[in-house]
Design a protein around this motif. Sequence first.
Motif, mmCIF file in Angstrom:
data_model
loop_
_atom_site.group_PDB
_atom_site.id
_atom_site.type_symbol
_atom_site.label_atom_id
_atom_site.label_comp_id
_atom_site.label_asym_id
_atom_site.label_seq_id
_atom_site.Cartn_x
_atom_site.Cartn_y
_atom_site.Cartn_z
ATOM 1 N N GLY A 271 2.159 10.006 39.301
ATOM 2 C CA GLY A 271 1.791 11.494 39.511
ATOM 3 C C GLY A 271 1.070 12.044 38.453
ATOM 4 N N ILE A 272 1.231 11.637 37.293
ATOM 5 C CA ILE A 272 0.461 12.164 36.189
ATOM 6 C C ILE A 272 -0.876 11.308 36.342
ATOM 7 C CG2 ILE A 272 0.102 11.953 33.924
ATOM 8 C CD1 ILE A 272 3.122 12.268 33.626
ATOM 9 N N CYS A 273 -1.006 10.154 36.498
ATOM 10 C CA CYS A 273 -2.439 9.496 36.751
ATOM 11 C C CYS A 273 -3.132 10.066 37.796
ATOM 12 C CB CYS A 273 -1.957 8.023 36.967
ATOM 13 S SG CYS A 273 -3.429 6.830 36.744
ATOM 14 N N LEU A 274 -2.530 10.277 38.856
ATOM 15 C CA LEU A 274 -3.531 10.819 39.930
ATOM 16 C C LEU A 274 -4.139 12.017 39.632
ATOM 17 C CD1 LEU A 274 -1.093 9.941 43.014
ATOM 18 C CD2 LEU A 274 -3.370 9.004 42.562
ATOM 19 N N VAL A 275 -3.424 12.839 38.876
ATOM 20 C CA VAL A 275 -4.046 14.136 38.638
ATOM 21 C C VAL A 275 -5.031 13.978 37.262
ATOM 22 C CG1 VAL A 275 -3.529 16.520 37.371
ATOM 23 C CG2 VAL A 275 -1.898 15.630 38.812
ATOM 24 N N GLN A 276 -4.525 12.989 36.510
ATOM 25 C CA GLN A 276 -5.814 12.585 35.474
ATOM 26 C C GLN A 276 -6.882 12.021 35.790
ATOM 27 O OE1 GLN A 276 -3.162 10.401 32.477
ATOM 28 N NE2 GLN A 276 -3.383 12.131 31.335
ATOM 29 N N LEU A 277 -6.656 11.257 37.186
ATOM 30 C CA LEU A 277 -8.084 10.821 37.707
ATOM 31 C C LEU A 277 -9.194 11.822 37.875
ATOM 32 C CD1 LEU A 277 -6.603 8.031 40.188
ATOM 33 C CD2 LEU A 277 -7.965 7.693 37.922
ATOM 34 N N LYS A 278 -8.895 12.907 38.229
ATOM 35 C CA LYS A 278 -9.623 13.993 38.542
ATOM 36 C C LYS A 278 -10.590 14.199 37.263
ATOM 37 C CE LYS A 278 -6.624 15.964 41.717
ATOM 38 N NZ LYS A 278 -5.662 17.027 42.201
ATOM 39 N N HIS A 279 -10.089 14.199 36.100
ATOM 40 C CA HIS A 279 -10.685 14.292 34.714
ATOM 41 C C HIS A 279 -11.289 13.107 34.098
ATOM 42 C CE1 HIS A 279 -9.003 18.414 35.377
ATOM 43 N NE2 HIS A 279 -7.823 17.608 35.626
ATOM 44 N N LEU A 280 -11.309 11.910 34.827
ATOM 45 C CA LEU A 280 -11.502 10.701 34.043
ATOM 46 C C LEU A 280 -12.870 10.926 33.524
ATOM 47 C CD1 LEU A 280 -10.640 7.944 33.145
ATOM 48 C CD2 LEU A 280 -11.270 7.087 35.248
ATOM 49 N N ASP A 281 -13.778 11.056 34.490
ATOM 50 C CA ASP A 281 -15.191 10.785 34.061
ATOM 51 C C ASP A 281 -15.769 11.925 32.894
ATOM 52 O OD1 ASP A 281 -15.795 8.926 35.927
ATOM 53 O OD2 ASP A 281 -16.556 10.317 37.567
ATOM 54 N N LYS A 282 -15.151 13.107 33.102
ATOM 55 C CA LYS A 282 -15.413 13.977 32.036
ATOM 56 C C LYS A 282 -14.718 13.641 30.655
ATOM 57 C CE LYS A 282 -12.851 17.846 32.184
ATOM 58 N NZ LYS A 282 -11.868 18.149 31.113
ATOM 59 N N LYS B 163 -21.148 -0.682 3.689
ATOM 60 C CA LYS B 163 -19.951 -1.323 3.997
ATOM 61 C C LYS B 163 -19.003 -1.196 4.882
ATOM 62 C CE LYS B 163 -19.228 -0.158 -1.144
ATOM 63 N NZ LYS B 163 -18.664 0.594 -2.196
ATOM 64 N N ILE B 164 -19.899 -0.744 6.058
ATOM 65 C CA ILE B 164 -19.201 -0.326 7.159
ATOM 66 C C ILE B 164 -19.903 -1.027 8.255
ATOM 67 C CG2 ILE B 164 -18.728 1.278 9.027
ATOM 68 C CD1 ILE B 164 -18.529 3.555 6.859
ATOM 69 N N LYS B 165 -19.114 -1.897 9.117
ATOM 70 C CA LYS B 165 -19.656 -2.660 10.221
ATOM 71 C C LYS B 165 -19.355 -1.873 11.543
ATOM 72 C CE LYS B 165 -19.473 -7.076 8.023
ATOM 73 N NZ LYS B 165 -19.043 -8.294 8.150
ATOM 74 N N LEU B 166 -20.114 -1.532 12.375
ATOM 75 C CA LEU B 166 -19.540 -1.145 13.553
ATOM 76 C C LEU B 166 -19.346 -2.136 14.700
ATOM 77 C CD1 LEU B 166 -22.216 1.874 13.916
ATOM 78 C CD2 LEU B 166 -20.106 2.169 13.273
ATOM 79 N N VAL B 167 -18.104 -2.092 15.536
ATOM 80 C CA VAL B 167 -17.919 -3.017 16.659
ATOM 81 C C VAL B 167 -18.958 -2.570 17.487
ATOM 82 C CG1 VAL B 167 -15.882 -3.887 17.960
ATOM 83 C CG2 VAL B 167 -15.394 -2.928 15.622
ATOM 84 N N PRO B 168 -19.569 -3.349 18.088
ATOM 85 C CA PRO B 168 -20.464 -3.112 19.164
ATOM 86 C C PRO B 168 -19.797 -3.149 20.536
ATOM 87 C CG PRO B 168 -20.632 -5.548 18.356
ATOM 88 C CD PRO B 168 -19.420 -4.793 17.449
ATOM 89 N N GLY B 169 -20.559 -2.491 21.331
ATOM 90 C CA GLY B 169 -19.928 -2.416 22.760
ATOM 91 C C GLY B 169 -20.576 -3.859 23.465
ATOM 92 N N VAL B 170 -20.244 -3.880 24.799
ATOM 93 C CA VAL B 170 -20.781 -4.967 25.609
ATOM 94 C C VAL B 170 -21.913 -4.364 26.206
ATOM 95 C CG1 VAL B 170 -20.395 -6.432 27.644
ATOM 96 C CG2 VAL B 170 -18.462 -5.865 25.886
ATOM 97 N N PRO B 171 -23.133 -5.188 25.995
ATOM 98 C CA PRO B 171 -24.452 -4.650 26.742
ATOM 99 C C PRO B 171 -24.213 -4.575 27.957
ATOM 100 C CG PRO B 171 -24.732 -6.568 25.122
ATOM 101 C CD PRO B 171 -23.331 -6.444 25.159
ATOM 102 N N GLY B 172 -24.925 -3.496 28.481
ATOM 103 C CA GLY B 172 -24.818 -3.218 30.105
ATOM 104 C C GLY B 172 -23.447 -2.706 30.682
ATOM 105 N N CYS B 173 -22.497 -2.146 29.844
ATOM 106 C CA CYS B 173 -21.346 -1.745 30.315
ATOM 107 C C CYS B 173 -20.983 -0.393 29.587
ATOM 108 C CB CYS B 173 -20.287 -2.663 29.331
ATOM 109 S SG CYS B 173 -18.235 -2.444 29.901
ATOM 110 N N GLU B 174 -20.576 0.707 30.277
ATOM 111 C CA GLU B 174 -20.537 1.976 29.935
ATOM 112 C C GLU B 174 -18.878 2.014 29.598
ATOM 113 O OE1 GLU B 174 -21.858 6.148 31.336
ATOM 114 O OE2 GLU B 174 -20.348 5.269 32.599
ATOM 115 N N SER B 175 -18.688 2.073 28.338
ATOM 116 C CA SER B 175 -17.199 1.865 27.769
ATOM 117 C C SER B 175 -16.646 3.222 28.197
ATOM 118 C CB SER B 175 -17.146 1.485 26.237
ATOM 119 O OG SER B 175 -15.850 1.529 25.919
ATOM 120 N N SER B 176 -15.199 3.196 28.244
ATOM 121 C CA SER B 176 -14.667 4.572 28.171
ATOM 122 C C SER B 176 -14.358 4.980 26.838
ATOM 123 C CB SER B 176 -13.181 4.356 28.789
ATOM 124 O OG SER B 176 -12.383 3.482 28.228
ATOM 125 N N GLN B 177 -14.717 4.170 25.742
ATOM 126 C CA GLN B 177 -14.355 4.520 24.477
ATOM 127 C C GLN B 177 -13.102 4.681 24.130
ATOM 128 O OE1 GLN B 177 -17.936 3.148 22.670
ATOM 129 N NE2 GLN B 177 -16.050 3.540 21.507
#
Length: 191
Positions: free
Chosen positions: A63-74, A95-109
Amino acid sequence: SGDSGMICFREQKHDAIVRKMSWLGISLDTFARTGGQGNARYKWLYDVEYVGLKAHGNSLMAGICLVQLKHLDKDNKKRRELADQYTKALSKNPKIKLVPGVPGCESSQHLMQIRVPAQIRNELISHLNCKSIYPGVHYRINTDYDMYRYAQGTCPKAEMASVEIISLPLHMRLETSDVERVCTEILSFLG
């Protein structure tokens, strides 16, 4: 949605397997065994096709998930914006290395991870904790745990990442000023 979640597959066969594995490996869930209509004829004959887990979500979490899905993209957009802010602020420090994302993939972060030298990682976490900033470590390598110690040394790159990774705060209540403060403290500590 609390301790629940969702997984999707393109192939129906993969979906069917994971559904069974999440319900103790049983071939038919309770709804299917009752004929799907809630009738009194309980079907006791089912098979256990996989070594499974009790890993299905419950109705409250659904039930919580169904409500949250409405806000997922935002929500995902906000996470990406916060991650971009971290990236811009921290990317110039050697001194900092960033962990890269996968090319061509839109991550949810879901996570914002950085890598710092192993010999200072724990001190940096302690420094941030003293400033009321609470990063995490996602995740330690499996060979650190007793169950998998027999395999130590088999994944040197994963071992290195395990002692360097820090997961920075990244959640929906975080504001850009919070990210700025976290970055300021990290950069101050690293010099």
